[in-house]
Motif scaffolding. Sequence first.
Motif, PDB file in Angstrom:
ATOM      1  N   THR A   7       0.831  -1.197   0.000  1.00 29.75           N
ATOM      2  CA  THR A   7       0.000   0.000   0.000  1.00 29.75           C
ATOM      3  C   THR A   7       0.867   1.249   0.000  1.00 29.75           C
ATOM      4  O   THR A   7       1.921   1.262   0.624  1.00 29.75           O
ATOM      5  CB  THR A   7      -0.945   0.011   1.236  1.00 29.75           C
ATOM      6  OG1 THR A   7      -1.854   1.101   1.128  1.00 29.75           O
ATOM      7  CG2 THR A   7      -0.190   0.106   2.538  1.00 29.75           C
ATOM      8  N   PRO A   8       0.426   2.285  -0.697  1.00 32.59           N
ATOM      9  CA  PRO A   8       1.123   3.570  -0.560  1.00 32.59           C
ATOM     10  C   PRO A   8       0.727   4.203   0.773  1.00 32.59           C
ATOM     11  O   PRO A   8      -0.425   4.138   1.183  1.00 32.59           O
ATOM     12  CB  PRO A   8       0.625   4.386  -1.751  1.00 32.59           C
ATOM     13  CG  PRO A   8      -0.664   3.759  -2.157  1.00 32.59           C
ATOM     14  CD  PRO A   8      -0.634   2.331  -1.693  1.00 32.59           C
ATOM     15  N   ILE A   9       1.709   4.795   1.448  1.00 31.42           N
ATOM     16  CA  ILE A   9       1.468   5.416   2.742  1.00 31.42           C
ATOM     17  C   ILE A   9       2.358   6.647   2.862  1.00 31.42           C
ATOM     18  O   ILE A   9       3.512   6.621   2.444  1.00 31.42           O
ATOM     19  CB  ILE A   9       1.704   4.411   3.894  1.00 31.42           C
ATOM     20  CG1 ILE A   9       1.276   4.990   5.230  1.00 31.42           C
ATOM     21  CG2 ILE A   9       3.142   3.912   3.916  1.00 31.42           C
ATOM     22  CD1 ILE A   9       1.158   3.938   6.333  1.00 31.42           C
ATOM     23  N   ILE A  10       1.820   7.715   3.407  1.00 37.26           N
ATOM     24  CA  ILE A  10       2.603   8.935   3.587  1.00 37.26           C
ATOM     25  C   ILE A  10       3.522   8.752   4.784  1.00 37.26           C
ATOM     26  O   ILE A  10       3.076   8.394   5.883  1.00 37.26           O
ATOM     27  CB  ILE A  10       1.700  10.160   3.787  1.00 37.26           C
ATOM     28  CG1 ILE A  10       0.853  10.382   2.542  1.00 37.26           C
ATOM     29  CG2 ILE A  10       2.540  11.393   4.115  1.00 37.26           C
ATOM     30  CD1 ILE A  10      -0.278  11.352   2.715  1.00 37.26           C
ATOM     31  N   ASN A  11       4.805   8.945   4.565  1.00 34.88           N
ATOM     32  CA  ASN A  11       5.824   8.888   5.613  1.00 34.88           C
ATOM     33  C   ASN A  11       6.605  10.192   5.597  1.00 34.88           C
ATOM     34  O   ASN A  11       6.484  10.989   4.667  1.00 34.88           O
ATOM     35  CB  ASN A  11       6.784   7.724   5.380  1.00 34.88           C
ATOM     36  CG  ASN A  11       6.207   6.362   5.765  1.00 34.88           C
ATOM     37  OD1 ASN A  11       6.784   5.344   5.433  1.00 34.88           O
ATOM     38  ND2 ASN A  11       5.078   6.308   6.450  1.00 34.88           N
ATOM     39  N   PHE A  12       7.399  10.379   6.633  1.00 39.43           N
ATOM     40  CA  PHE A  12       8.234  11.572   6.752  1.00 39.43           C
ATOM     41  C   PHE A  12       9.664  11.147   7.043  1.00 39.43           C
ATOM     42  O   PHE A  12       9.902  10.271   7.877  1.00 39.43           O
ATOM     43  CB  PHE A  12       7.733  12.480   7.885  1.00 39.43           C
ATOM     44  CG  PHE A  12       6.386  13.073   7.609  1.00 39.43           C
ATOM     45  CD1 PHE A  12       6.282  14.323   7.028  1.00 39.43           C
ATOM     46  CD2 PHE A  12       5.231  12.375   7.908  1.00 39.43           C
ATOM     47  CE1 PHE A  12       5.038  14.881   6.754  1.00 39.43           C
ATOM     48  CE2 PHE A  12       3.985  12.916   7.635  1.00 39.43           C
ATOM     49  CZ  PHE A  12       3.886  14.167   7.056  1.00 39.43           C
ATOM     50  N   ARG A  13      10.584  11.787   6.350  1.00 37.55           N
ATOM     51  CA  ARG A  13      11.993  11.573   6.648  1.00 37.55           C
ATOM     52  C   ARG A  13      12.308  12.222   7.997  1.00 37.55           C
ATOM     53  O   ARG A  13      11.533  13.043   8.500  1.00 37.55           O
ATOM     54  CB  ARG A  13      12.857  12.172   5.538  1.00 37.55           C
ATOM     55  CG  ARG A  13      12.715  11.411   4.229  1.00 37.55           C
ATOM     56  CD  ARG A  13      13.616  11.986   3.128  1.00 37.55           C
ATOM     57  NE  ARG A  13      13.545  11.137   1.953  1.00 37.55           N
ATOM     58  CZ  ARG A  13      12.585  11.200   1.020  1.00 37.55           C
ATOM     59  NH1 ARG A  13      11.617  12.100   1.119  1.00 37.55           N
ATOM     60  NH2 ARG A  13      12.591  10.376  -0.007  1.00 37.55           N
ATOM     61  N   LYS A  14      13.444  11.893   8.548  1.00 40.74           N
ATOM     62  CA  LYS A  14      13.841  12.443   9.844  1.00 40.74           C
ATOM     63  C   LYS A  14      13.830  13.968   9.825  1.00 40.74           C
ATOM     64  O   LYS A  14      13.461  14.611  10.816  1.00 40.74           O
ATOM     65  CB  LYS A  14      15.225  11.917  10.236  1.00 40.74           C
ATOM     66  CG  LYS A  14      15.654  12.315  11.621  1.00 40.74           C
ATOM     67  CD  LYS A  14      16.975  11.687  11.995  1.00 40.74           C
ATOM     68  CE  LYS A  14      17.372  12.081  13.406  1.00 40.74           C
ATOM     69  NZ  LYS A  14      18.634  11.419  13.803  1.00 40.74           N
ATOM     70  N   ASP A  15      14.175  14.568   8.679  1.00 40.21           N
ATOM     71  CA  ASP A  15      14.196  16.035   8.578  1.00 40.21           C
ATOM     72  C   ASP A  15      12.808  16.650   8.377  1.00 40.21           C
ATOM     73  O   ASP A  15      12.676  17.856   8.227  1.00 40.21           O
ATOM     74  CB  ASP A  15      15.149  16.485   7.465  1.00 40.21           C
ATOM     75  CG  ASP A  15      14.653  16.143   6.056  1.00 40.21           C
ATOM     76  OD1 ASP A  15      13.519  15.635   5.887  1.00 40.21           O
ATOM     77  OD2 ASP A  15      15.419  16.385   5.100  1.00 40.21           O
ATOM     78  N   GLY A  16      11.753  15.813   8.361  1.00 45.02           N
ATOM     79  CA  GLY A  16      10.385  16.299   8.225  1.00 45.02           C
ATOM     80  C   GLY A  16       9.855  16.332   6.807  1.00 45.02           C
ATOM     81  O   GLY A  16       8.683  16.647   6.591  1.00 45.02           O
ATOM     82  N   THR A  17      10.675  15.986   5.823  1.00 49.12           N
ATOM     83  CA  THR A  17      10.238  15.979   4.429  1.00 49.12           C
ATOM     84  C   THR A  17       9.272  14.818   4.196  1.00 49.12           C
ATOM     85  O   THR A  17       9.617  13.663   4.450  1.00 49.12           O
ATOM     86  CB  THR A  17      11.447  15.814   3.480  1.00 49.12           C
ATOM     87  OG1 THR A  17      12.393  16.836   3.767  1.00 49.12           O
ATOM     88  CG2 THR A  17      11.014  15.883   2.021  1.00 49.12           C
ATOM     89  N   PRO A  18       8.066  15.106   3.689  1.00 51.94           N
ATOM     90  CA  PRO A  18       7.123  14.008   3.418  1.00 51.94           C
ATOM     91  C   PRO A  18       7.471  13.277   2.121  1.00 51.94           C
ATOM     92  O   PRO A  18       8.052  13.859   1.208  1.00 51.94           O
ATOM     93  CB  PRO A  18       5.775  14.730   3.284  1.00 51.94           C
ATOM     94  CG  PRO A  18       6.135  16.095   2.809  1.00 51.94           C
ATOM     95  CD  PRO A  18       7.478  16.411   3.402  1.00 51.94           C
ATOM     96  N   PHE A  19       7.132  11.998   2.082  1.00 56.85           N
ATOM     97  CA  PHE A  19       7.245  11.216   0.852  1.00 56.85           C
ATOM     98  C   PHE A  19       6.185  10.132   0.882  1.00 56.85           C
ATOM     99  O   PHE A  19       5.650   9.801   1.944  1.00 56.85           O
ATOM    100  CB  PHE A  19       8.657  10.629   0.670  1.00 56.85           C
ATOM    101  CG  PHE A  19       9.039   9.530   1.631  1.00 56.85           C
ATOM    102  CD1 PHE A  19       8.983   8.192   1.242  1.00 56.85           C
ATOM    103  CD2 PHE A  19       9.491   9.831   2.902  1.00 56.85           C
ATOM    104  CE1 PHE A  19       9.358   7.184   2.117  1.00 56.85           C
ATOM    105  CE2 PHE A  19       9.869   8.824   3.784  1.00 56.85           C
ATOM    106  CZ  PHE A  19       9.806   7.495   3.391  1.00 56.85           C
ATOM    107  N   VAL A  20       5.842   9.611  -0.290  1.00 56.61           N
ATOM    108  CA  VAL A  20       4.879   8.517  -0.356  1.00 56.61           C
ATOM    109  C   VAL A  20       5.672   7.230  -0.491  1.00 56.61           C
ATOM    110  O   VAL A  20       6.399   7.016  -1.462  1.00 56.61           O
ATOM    111  CB  VAL A  20       3.875   8.684  -1.516  1.00 56.61           C
ATOM    112  CG1 VAL A  20       2.910   7.501  -1.545  1.00 56.61           C
ATOM    113  CG2 VAL A  20       3.105   9.989  -1.359  1.00 56.61           C
ATOM    114  N   ASN A  21       5.535   6.397   0.523  1.00 58.26           N
ATOM    115  CA  ASN A  21       6.232   5.126   0.614  1.00 58.26           C
ATOM    116  C   ASN A  21       5.314   4.032   0.061  1.00 58.26           C
ATOM    117  O   ASN A  21       4.189   3.883   0.524  1.00 58.26           O
ATOM    118  CB  ASN A  21       6.559   4.862   2.090  1.00 58.26           C
ATOM    119  CG  ASN A  21       7.197   3.526   2.343  1.00 58.26           C
ATOM    120  OD1 ASN A  21       7.619   2.823   1.431  1.00 58.26           O
ATOM    121  ND2 ASN A  21       7.273   3.165   3.617  1.00 58.26           N
ATOM    122  N   LEU A  22       5.799   3.292  -0.928  1.00 57.91           N
ATOM    123  CA  LEU A  22       5.080   2.106  -1.384  1.00 57.91           C
ATOM    124  C   LEU A  22       5.560   0.978  -0.483  1.00 57.91           C
ATOM    125  O   LEU A  22       6.630   0.409  -0.688  1.00 57.91           O
ATOM    126  CB  LEU A  22       5.360   1.811  -2.857  1.00 57.91           C
ATOM    127  CG  LEU A  22       4.583   0.626  -3.431  1.00 57.91           C
ATOM    128  CD1 LEU A  22       3.079   0.829  -3.307  1.00 57.91           C
ATOM    129  CD2 LEU A  22       4.960   0.408  -4.888  1.00 57.91           C
TER     130      LEU A  22
END
Length: 185
Positions: free
Chosen positions: A84-99
């Motif tokens: 599933t695609p899920i919204i995650n955040f890198r340690k620096d706060g940058t969002p990305f969509v993780n498959l």
Amino acid sequence: METDVPTGLADYLSQSRVALALASAAGDNHLLLVNAPFCELTGYSPDDVVGRNCRLLQRDAPNSEARARLREFLANPRQANVRTPIINFRKDGTPFVNLLYMSRLRTMGGETRYMFASQFDVSRSQPDLLADYDAQLSATLGRLAPVAGEAGIVVEGTLMTIANSAATIAQARMMLDDVERAHNA
């Protein structure tokens, strides 16, 4: 905290070029190990995340559909895997969509010992990169089975294929736009 990951399995996961995480099947599914590509993708070091649940990557993103799919997977021991695609955040706060791809690793006796997960940033990907990731993940799972087998662990299920990579990437971009709009509001 369980740390008895068989050496062959730990070595294999740490050498993979695909972002991987291994979590305990017990309790809150705390992370037991993450590999270097996971750290590169998320910005977190193993010290930051081992012993914690991977949901820390979600921060305050709603992810209602993805969370429902993950809860269903975790609650249903007969469900071999989930993607599933899920919204995650890198340690620096940058969002990305993780498959996110998750599957169960079971003992020969059928007990789920570990949760295996792979992550891939589809936020800004091109369809050919996603196809390459799918090929790498498929190869990783194919090579994982005999390594896990030597440790008495069975890899459950097989890689679910993506019917339309371009649609997956378009969906990811929409999700990321929604997150960025919410954070800028």
